[in-house]
Structures are given as structure tokens and as C-alpha cells.
Design a protein around this motif. Structure first.
Motif, PDB file in Angstrom:
ATOM      1  N   SER A   6       1.184 -54.337 -58.844  1.00  0.00           N
ATOM      2  CA  SER A   6      -0.261 -54.119 -58.948  1.00  0.00           C
ATOM      3  C   SER A   6      -1.027 -55.422 -59.102  1.00  0.00           C
ATOM      4  O   SER A   6      -2.185 -55.513 -58.712  1.00  0.00           O
ATOM      5  N   SER A   7      -0.384 -56.418 -59.673  1.00  0.00           N
ATOM      6  CA  SER A   7      -1.071 -57.696 -59.891  1.00  0.00           C
ATOM      7  C   SER A   7      -1.007 -58.618 -58.683  1.00  0.00           C
ATOM      8  O   SER A   7      -1.803 -59.555 -58.584  1.00  0.00           O
ATOM      9  N   LEU A   8      -0.080 -58.401 -57.771  1.00  0.00           N
ATOM     10  CA  LEU A   8       0.075 -59.293 -56.618  1.00  0.00           C
ATOM     11  C   LEU A   8      -1.202 -59.474 -55.796  1.00  0.00           C
ATOM     12  O   LEU A   8      -1.552 -60.612 -55.461  1.00  0.00           O
ATOM     13  N   PRO A   9      -1.924 -58.405 -55.433  1.00  0.00           N
ATOM     14  CA  PRO A   9      -3.143 -58.625 -54.644  1.00  0.00           C
ATOM     15  C   PRO A   9      -4.174 -59.503 -55.351  1.00  0.00           C
ATOM     16  O   PRO A   9      -4.812 -60.347 -54.724  1.00  0.00           O
ATOM     17  N   PHE A  10      -4.307 -59.328 -56.649  1.00  0.00           N
ATOM     18  CA  PHE A  10      -5.305 -60.104 -57.385  1.00  0.00           C
ATOM     19  C   PHE A  10      -4.864 -61.557 -57.563  1.00  0.00           C
ATOM     20  O   PHE A  10      -5.698 -62.464 -57.543  1.00  0.00           O
ATOM     21  N   LEU A  11      -3.574 -61.776 -57.725  1.00  0.00           N
ATOM     22  CA  LEU A  11      -3.072 -63.148 -57.782  1.00  0.00           C
ATOM     23  C   LEU A  11      -3.282 -63.852 -56.440  1.00  0.00           C
ATOM     24  O   LEU A  11      -3.658 -65.026 -56.395  1.00  0.00           O
ATOM     25  N   MET A  12      -3.045 -63.128 -55.362  1.00  0.00           N
ATOM     26  CA  MET A  12      -3.244 -63.706 -54.029  1.00  0.00           C
ATOM     27  C   MET A  12      -4.727 -63.985 -53.784  1.00  0.00           C
ATOM     28  O   MET A  12      -5.071 -65.007 -53.180  1.00  0.00           O
TER      29      MET A  12
ATOM     30  N   CYS B  38       1.098 -56.117 -46.894  1.00  0.00           N
ATOM     31  CA  CYS B  38      -0.188 -55.993 -46.188  1.00  0.00           C
ATOM     32  C   CYS B  38      -1.348 -55.848 -47.169  1.00  0.00           C
ATOM     33  O   CYS B  38      -2.405 -56.452 -46.975  1.00  0.00           O
ATOM     34  N   LEU B  39      -1.158 -55.057 -48.229  1.00  0.00           N
ATOM     35  CA  LEU B  39      -2.229 -54.913 -49.222  1.00  0.00           C
ATOM     36  C   LEU B  39      -2.474 -56.230 -49.965  1.00  0.00           C
ATOM     37  O   LEU B  39      -3.623 -56.575 -50.261  1.00  0.00           O
ATOM     38  N   THR B  40      -1.400 -56.956 -50.241  1.00  0.00           N
ATOM     39  CA  THR B  40      -1.541 -58.245 -50.916  1.00  0.00           C
ATOM     40  C   THR B  40      -2.281 -59.242 -50.032  1.00  0.00           C
ATOM     41  O   THR B  40      -3.175 -59.952 -50.491  1.00  0.00           O
ATOM     42  N   LEU B  41      -1.918 -59.291 -48.751  1.00  0.00           N
ATOM     43  CA  LEU B  41      -2.609 -60.203 -47.837  1.00  0.00           C
ATOM     44  C   LEU B  41      -4.064 -59.787 -47.613  1.00  0.00           C
ATOM     45  O   LEU B  41      -4.945 -60.643 -47.496  1.00  0.00           O
ATOM     46  N   ALA B  42      -4.321 -58.485 -47.563  1.00  0.00           N
ATOM     47  CA  ALA B  42      -5.703 -58.011 -47.393  1.00  0.00           C
ATOM     48  C   ALA B  42      -6.569 -58.462 -48.570  1.00  0.00           C
ATOM     49  O   ALA B  42      -7.662 -59.005 -48.380  1.00  0.00           O
ATOM     50  N   ALA B  43      -6.078 -58.241 -49.774  1.00  0.00           N
ATOM     51  CA  ALA B  43      -6.846 -58.665 -50.951  1.00  0.00           C
ATOM     52  C   ALA B  43      -6.930 -60.180 -51.023  1.00  0.00           C
ATOM     53  O   ALA B  43      -7.968 -60.733 -51.405  1.00  0.00           O
ATOM     54  N   GLY B  44      -5.849 -60.856 -50.646  1.00  0.00           N
ATOM     55  CA  GLY B  44      -5.852 -62.317 -50.690  1.00  0.00           C
ATOM     56  C   GLY B  44      -6.879 -62.928 -49.764  1.00  0.00           C
ATOM     57  O   GLY B  44      -7.660 -63.790 -50.160  1.00  0.00           O
ATOM     58  N   PHE B  45      -6.898 -62.461 -48.537  1.00  0.00           N
ATOM     59  CA  PHE B  45      -7.858 -63.025 -47.584  1.00  0.00           C
ATOM     60  C   PHE B  45      -9.294 -62.612 -47.904  1.00  0.00           C
ATOM     61  O   PHE B  45     -10.233 -63.275 -47.472  1.00  0.00           O
ATOM     62  N   SER B  46      -9.468 -61.538 -48.666  1.00  0.00           N
ATOM     63  CA  SER B  46     -10.840 -61.206 -49.072  1.00  0.00           C
ATOM     64  C   SER B  46     -11.383 -62.247 -50.040  1.00  0.00           C
ATOM     65  O   SER B  46     -12.594 -62.358 -50.223  1.00  0.00           O
ATOM     66  N   GLY B  47     -10.498 -63.026 -50.652  1.00  0.00           N
ATOM     67  CA  GLY B  47     -10.936 -64.128 -51.503  1.00  0.00           C
ATOM     68  C   GLY B  47     -11.683 -65.198 -50.728  1.00  0.00           C
ATOM     69  O   GLY B  47     -12.503 -65.929 -51.286  1.00  0.00           O
ATOM     70  N   LEU B  48     -11.421 -65.297 -49.434  1.00  0.00           N
ATOM     71  CA  LEU B  48     -12.157 -66.264 -48.615  1.00  0.00           C
ATOM     72  C   LEU B  48     -13.627 -65.875 -48.480  1.00  0.00           C
ATOM     73  O   LEU B  48     -14.485 -66.729 -48.297  1.00  0.00           O
ATOM     74  N   GLN B  49     -13.896 -64.578 -48.572  1.00  0.00           N
ATOM     75  CA  GLN B  49     -15.281 -64.129 -48.482  1.00  0.00           C
ATOM     76  C   GLN B  49     -16.080 -64.597 -49.701  1.00  0.00           C
ATOM     77  O   GLN B  49     -17.272 -64.870 -49.605  1.00  0.00           O
ATOM     78  N   ILE B  50     -15.425 -64.692 -50.827  1.00  0.00           N
ATOM     79  CA  ILE B  50     -16.085 -65.202 -52.032  1.00  0.00           C
ATOM     80  C   ILE B  50     -16.531 -66.640 -51.801  1.00  0.00           C
ATOM     81  O   ILE B  50     -17.627 -67.039 -52.189  1.00  0.00           O
ATOM     82  N   VAL B  51     -15.671 -67.411 -51.124  1.00  0.00           N
ATOM     83  CA  VAL B  51     -16.013 -68.806 -50.820  1.00  0.00           C
ATOM     84  C   VAL B  51     -17.184 -68.864 -49.842  1.00  0.00           C
ATOM     85  O   VAL B  51     -18.037 -69.732 -49.940  1.00  0.00           O
TER      86      VAL B  51
END
Length: 117
Positions: free
Chosen positions: A13-19, A76-89
Motif C-alpha cells: 500500500s505504501s509503494l505508490p506513495f513512495l514512488m 502498474c499502480l505504483t508507476l501510475a502514482a509515481g508518474f503523477s508526482g511529475l504533475q505536482i512539479v
């Protein structure tokens, strides 16, 4: 869900948020490096990070529907959440660009209205 034991899936559960945290740091570092080297304008940087931070998560979320194994779903869920971090930037810093002195107030209003509707 998918045969995961809820009591022992805290790490998954924590992997997407860490990514997401990691990708936000990487994106911020790339932006800062690019600002120093002056390769791109701020507008192109913001648009590029917002684009990739929106499109890549969509691709990985669509891919979740076609995954056959639990490991692929988590990846896939981890990468989806991870790449959404780029939107914050790309777009999350918009208030600071618009009005640096009042960014905190603008952020408060925009987050409040976003949460309401």
C-alpha cells in the motif's frame, strides 16, 4: 482484493506513495538543473511535466485492466502514482509562479474549492 491479505499488505500500500515522493524529487531536481542550464523556458517545463504527469499515469491505469498477475498490478499502480508526482512539479507550483507573496493563500483557496466539488 486480488488475494492480498489486508493485515500484511501495508508495504504494498505504501509503494505508490513512495514512488510519487521519489518522482516528485526527481522532477524537481530536473527542473532546477534545467533552470541553471537554461535549456527550456518555464512555460515549456511546466507544460512538459504536467503532460507527462497526466498521460503516463493514465497509460499505466489502463494497463492495470489487462494485467494477469498480482505483481504486474502492483507495478502498474505504483508507476501510475509515481508518474503523477511529475504533475505536482508541473502544475502544483503554479501558485508560486503567479503570485509568490500570496501563494499560501491561493493554495488554500484552490485546495478548498477543489475539495468541495
Amino acid at each position: 482484493v486480488l488475494g492480498f491479505d489486508i493485515s500484511s499488505s501495508g508495504f504494498y500500500s505504501s509503494l505508490p506513495f513512495l514512488m510519487m515522493w521519489f518522482m516528485t524529487l526527481v522532477g524537481g531536481g530536473l527542473t532546477a538543473l534545467d533552470i541553471v542550464k537554461r535549456n527550456m523556458s518555464f512555460t515549456i517545463q511546466r507544460k512538459a511535466f504536467t503532460f507527462f504527469g497526466s498521460v503516463l499515469p493514465a497509460v499505466f491505469l489502463i494497463a492495470v485492466g489487462y494485467c494477469k498477475t498480482k505483481a504486474l498490478v502492483v507495478m502498474c499502480l505504483t508507476l501510475a502514482a509515481g508518474f503523477s508526482g511529475l504533475q505536482i512539479v508541473g502544475s502544483g507550483i503554479n501558485q508560486i509562479d503567479l503570485a509568490p507573496r500570496y501563494a499560501d493563500i491561493l493554495m488554500g483557496f484552490s485546495n478548498t474549492f477543489a475539495a468541495m466539488g
